[in-house]
Design an enzyme around this catalytic site. Structure first.
Site, PDB file in Angstrom:
ATOM      1  N   ASP A 135     -66.802 -57.110   4.659  1.00  0.00           N
ATOM      2  CA  ASP A 135     -65.832 -56.912   3.574  1.00  0.00           C
ATOM      3  C   ASP A 135     -65.636 -55.405   3.426  1.00  0.00           C
ATOM      4  O   ASP A 135     -66.539 -54.686   3.008  1.00  0.00           O
ATOM      5  CB  ASP A 135     -66.371 -57.550   2.281  1.00  0.00           C
ATOM      6  CG  ASP A 135     -65.392 -57.423   1.105  1.00  0.00           C
ATOM      7  OD1 ASP A 135     -64.570 -56.490   1.098  1.00  0.00           O
ATOM      8  OD2 ASP A 135     -65.486 -58.259   0.179  1.00  0.00           O
ATOM      9  N   LYS A 181     -56.893 -54.688  -4.240  1.00  0.00           N
ATOM     10  CA  LYS A 181     -57.516 -53.444  -4.694  1.00  0.00           C
ATOM     11  C   LYS A 181     -56.822 -52.240  -4.043  1.00  0.00           C
ATOM     12  O   LYS A 181     -55.677 -51.989  -4.330  1.00  0.00           O
ATOM     13  CB  LYS A 181     -59.018 -53.469  -4.387  1.00  0.00           C
ATOM     14  CG  LYS A 181     -59.716 -54.780  -4.779  1.00  0.00           C
ATOM     15  CD  LYS A 181     -59.785 -54.989  -6.285  1.00  0.00           C
ATOM     16  CE  LYS A 181     -60.254 -56.391  -6.677  1.00  0.00           C
ATOM     17  NZ  LYS A 181     -61.488 -56.834  -6.076  1.00  0.00           N
ATOM     18  N   ARG A 198     -45.569 -72.302   3.993  1.00  0.00           N
ATOM     19  CA  ARG A 198     -47.034 -72.356   3.816  1.00  0.00           C
ATOM     20  C   ARG A 198     -47.746 -71.774   5.035  1.00  0.00           C
ATOM     21  O   ARG A 198     -48.866 -71.275   4.939  1.00  0.00           O
ATOM     22  CB  ARG A 198     -47.501 -73.793   3.543  1.00  0.00           C
ATOM     23  CG  ARG A 198     -49.024 -73.965   3.533  1.00  0.00           C
ATOM     24  CD  ARG A 198     -49.539 -75.127   2.695  1.00  0.00           C
ATOM     25  NE  ARG A 198     -48.820 -76.368   2.944  1.00  0.00           N
ATOM     26  CZ  ARG A 198     -48.949 -77.129   4.030  1.00  0.00           C
ATOM     27  NH1 ARG A 198     -49.793 -76.780   4.994  1.00  0.00           N
ATOM     28  NH2 ARG A 198     -48.245 -78.233   4.170  1.00  0.00           N
ATOM     29  N   TYR A 228     -69.815 -59.053  -3.382  1.00  0.00           N
ATOM     30  CA  TYR A 228     -68.893 -59.279  -4.494  1.00  0.00           C
ATOM     31  C   TYR A 228     -69.269 -60.587  -5.217  1.00  0.00           C
ATOM     32  O   TYR A 228     -69.662 -61.564  -4.574  1.00  0.00           O
ATOM     33  CB  TYR A 228     -67.465 -59.357  -3.935  1.00  0.00           C
ATOM     34  CG  TYR A 228     -66.440 -59.668  -4.969  1.00  0.00           C
ATOM     35  CD1 TYR A 228     -66.074 -58.725  -5.919  1.00  0.00           C
ATOM     36  CD2 TYR A 228     -65.833 -60.926  -5.025  1.00  0.00           C
ATOM     37  CE1 TYR A 228     -65.129 -59.014  -6.892  1.00  0.00           C
ATOM     38  CE2 TYR A 228     -64.883 -61.221  -5.988  1.00  0.00           C
ATOM     39  CZ  TYR A 228     -64.545 -60.262  -6.920  1.00  0.00           C
ATOM     40  OH  TYR A 228     -63.616 -60.557  -7.871  1.00  0.00           O
TER      41      TYR A 228
HETATM   42  C1  LIG Z   1     -62.037 -58.008  -5.755  1.00  0.00           C
HETATM   43  C2  LIG Z   1     -62.899 -58.168  -4.571  1.00  0.00           C
HETATM   44  C3  LIG Z   1     -62.890 -59.369  -3.837  1.00  0.00           C
HETATM   45  C4  LIG Z   1     -62.068 -60.558  -4.237  1.00  0.00           C
HETATM   46  O1  LIG Z   1     -60.703 -60.304  -4.169  1.00  0.00           O
HETATM   47  P1  LIG Z   1     -59.585 -61.055  -5.039  1.00  0.00           P
HETATM   48  O2  LIG Z   1     -58.313 -60.503  -4.513  1.00  0.00           O
HETATM   49  O3  LIG Z   1     -59.850 -60.735  -6.475  1.00  0.00           O
HETATM   50  O4  LIG Z   1     -59.760 -62.512  -4.779  1.00  0.00           O
HETATM   51  C5  LIG Z   1     -63.698 -59.435  -2.710  1.00  0.00           C
HETATM   52  N1  LIG Z   1     -64.475 -58.405  -2.325  1.00  0.00           N
HETATM   53  C6  LIG Z   1     -64.512 -57.247  -3.020  1.00  0.00           C
HETATM   54  C7  LIG Z   1     -65.397 -56.142  -2.551  1.00  0.00           C
HETATM   55  C8  LIG Z   1     -63.730 -57.082  -4.167  1.00  0.00           C
HETATM   56  O5  LIG Z   1     -63.787 -55.941  -4.848  1.00  0.00           O
END
Ligand SMILES: *Cc1c(COP(=O)(O)O)cnc(C)c1O
Length: 397
Positions: free
Chosen positions: A186, A211, A61, A114
């Protein structure tokens, strides 16, 4: 990205960075270590590792060799002092915010974060008496004046989802710093290949690795990089909340990242060509892509990005949801799906992806038209993508 004397180029780092200490018995590839526990017959050594005085692992963990290699690769690409990860992008975002904030503190952010992040801001943080102010995404003056009124965390995202708005990270990070705030960016849409927020003054940079970093839509993950002390707090909260990145997912993300630089180059170039094609197409009302001169954030994007990214969105002149219903299935080379950043081109309207929780009226108020389509350019041959869009748009001309 360019190469400096003591640091290899980005494409070389994508392949080599971070792996060495996790390689086993001459293996050239990082193993997937599924072991939950790590054994020590020497109790003093065990204790030294447990106390963080010696490198090593104790319990799955907390840390894991495969996860470690993935983290280190991202850390080196972001040129950061420290790194930690989580099971998903939201795992990293929520761990970061809950680790750094306390009741009575204040977050300043933008309206276009997001969807999941927005839910943290509007639903969960207020429950803990954390004040959240969401500004118009591209109103830099409003953001600066809210930050100056007192701010503990300034949370930014650029480019945003789905209309690819761009914020001036260096300018806002300077405002955040002046107010004593921790500045978080982000960087999911840009990736470290196209944008390095830490160089622009941010304290923390985070990603949904699900992504572009992974790039194959087959593994979930999140990662955050920055100064050691901040990362240590985030790690400490994440080891306790248990949103640990799975070793198999870490392996898939690590493998995907070897081609990150190649993929992003192709996605940058495909997205640009698609955006230019659509901008001149008679069925299209508007295209949102930071690489277009018509984009309101183009000048800022030119300054802070090395490439404009693989994400764009566009709206048809026939602005009804029926248009989307008819158009989406006509594309042969595009998955109609909620994810983005994969090698395959993927499309989806905000009404079924990023803004599924909103009503049509709420989307309209947020400047998201019903016929908007988010387009994540894959790495296919550009002529095939443009030919496909051209035939799919025929009935709408
Ligand atoms: C998809 C996404 C997230 C969240 O990510 P997950 O892996 O789905 O939890 C956060 N910020 C952006 C810009 C995203 O495209």
């Amino acid at each position: 990205m360019s190469k400096t004397a003591d640091q290899p180029a980005t494409s070389t780092q994508c392949i080599w960075a971070g792996e060495e200490s996790s390689l086993l018995q001459g293996a050239t590839q990082v193993p997937v270590v599924h072991s939950v526990g790590y054994g020590y017959k020497d109790v003093d050594e065990w204790q030294a590792v447990a106390l963080g005085k010696k490198p090593g692992h104790i319990y799955g963990r907390n840390t894991n060799p495969t996860v470690h290699a993935f983290e280190q690769k991202v850390r080196q690409l972001e040129n950061a002092e420290a790194v930690t990860s989580a099971a998903t992008g939201m795992g990293v975002i929520s761990s970061t915010l809950f680790a750094l904030l306390s009741p009575g503190q204040r977050v300043v952010s933008v309206k276009d974060t997001y969807g999941g992040t927005n839910v943290l801001f509007t639903e969960f943080l207020p429950k803990f008496k954390i004040d959240v102010t969401l500004c118009e995404t591209t109103d830099h003056q409003q953001i600066e004046s809210e930050v100056a009124r007192g701010c503990d965390v300034l949370y930014l995202e650029s480019p945003t989802n789905p209309t690819t708005k761009v914020v001036d990270i260096a300018r806002l990070a300077a405002a955040g710093k002046k107010a004593g705030a921790t500045v978080i960016v982000d960087n999911t849409f840009a990736t470290p290949v196209n944008q390095q927020p830490l160089h622009l003054g941010a304290d923390l940079v985070l990603h949904s690795a699900t992504k572009f970093l992974g790039g194959h839509a087959d593994a979930l993950g999140g990662v955050v990089c920055g100064e050691k002390q901040l990362i240590q707090s985030v790690y400490h909260y994440r080891e306790i909340n248990g949103a640990t990145l799975d070793p198999m997912a870490a392996y898939l993300l690590l493998r995907g990242m070897k081609t990150l630089s190649l993929r992003i180059r192709q996605q940058n170039s495909n997205a640009m060509a698609v955006a230019q094609f659509l901008e001149n197409h008679p069925a299209i009302a508007q295209v949102f892509y930071p690489g277009l001169e018509s984009h309101s954030g183009h000048q800022i994007a030119r300054q802070q990005m090395h490439g404009f990214g693989g994400m764009l969105s566009f709206m048809l002149k026939r602005d009804h949801f029926d248009t989307v219903r008819e158009f989406v299935p006509r594309l042969k080379f595009a998955h109609a799906a909620a994810n983005l950043g994969a090698v395959e081109t993927t499309i989806g309207p905000p009404a079924t992806t990023s803004h599924v929780e909103c009503t049509a009226e709420e989307r309209a108020a947020m400047g998201i038209p019903e016929s908007l389509i988010r387009y994540s350019a894959g790495i296919e041959e550009i002529d095939d993508l443009i030919g496909d869009l051209d035939q799919a748009l025929q009935p709408f001309v």
